[in-house]
Design a protein around this motif. Structure first.
Motif: not given
Length: 76
Positions: A51-55, A2-5, A12-13, A69-70
């Motif tokens: 695909r747009k990844l947001s908080d 598990k990791k926070e980005i 981020i796409t 995603i953070r």
């Protein structure tokens, strides 16, 4: 794993995430990787490299890990 980005901008796409986490070596590989790998975004299958990844989004990649995603602005 598990990791926070943490992202600087609003999103981020999916392709950028794959490249930044060294899952693929170039952005051009994202299309092919996503065709062959069942990636889930927020518990839904998704194979769009743009695909747009947001908080708050969650990305699950089989045999790699789970990514959260953070936004950097909110964490400061």
């Amino acid at each position: 794993m598990k990791k926070e980005i943490f992202i600087d901008g609003p999103y981020i796409t999916l392709g950028q995430l794959l490249k930044e986490e060294a899952i693929i070596s170039s952005g051009g590989q994202a299309k092919w990787y996503l065709k062959e790998t069942a990636v889930n975004v927020n518990n839904e299958p998704d194979n769009r490299r743009g695909r747009k990844l947001s908080d708050g989004d969650k990305v699950e990649i089989p045999d790699v890990g789970l990514f959260f995603i953070r936004s950097k602005q909110e964490s400061e």
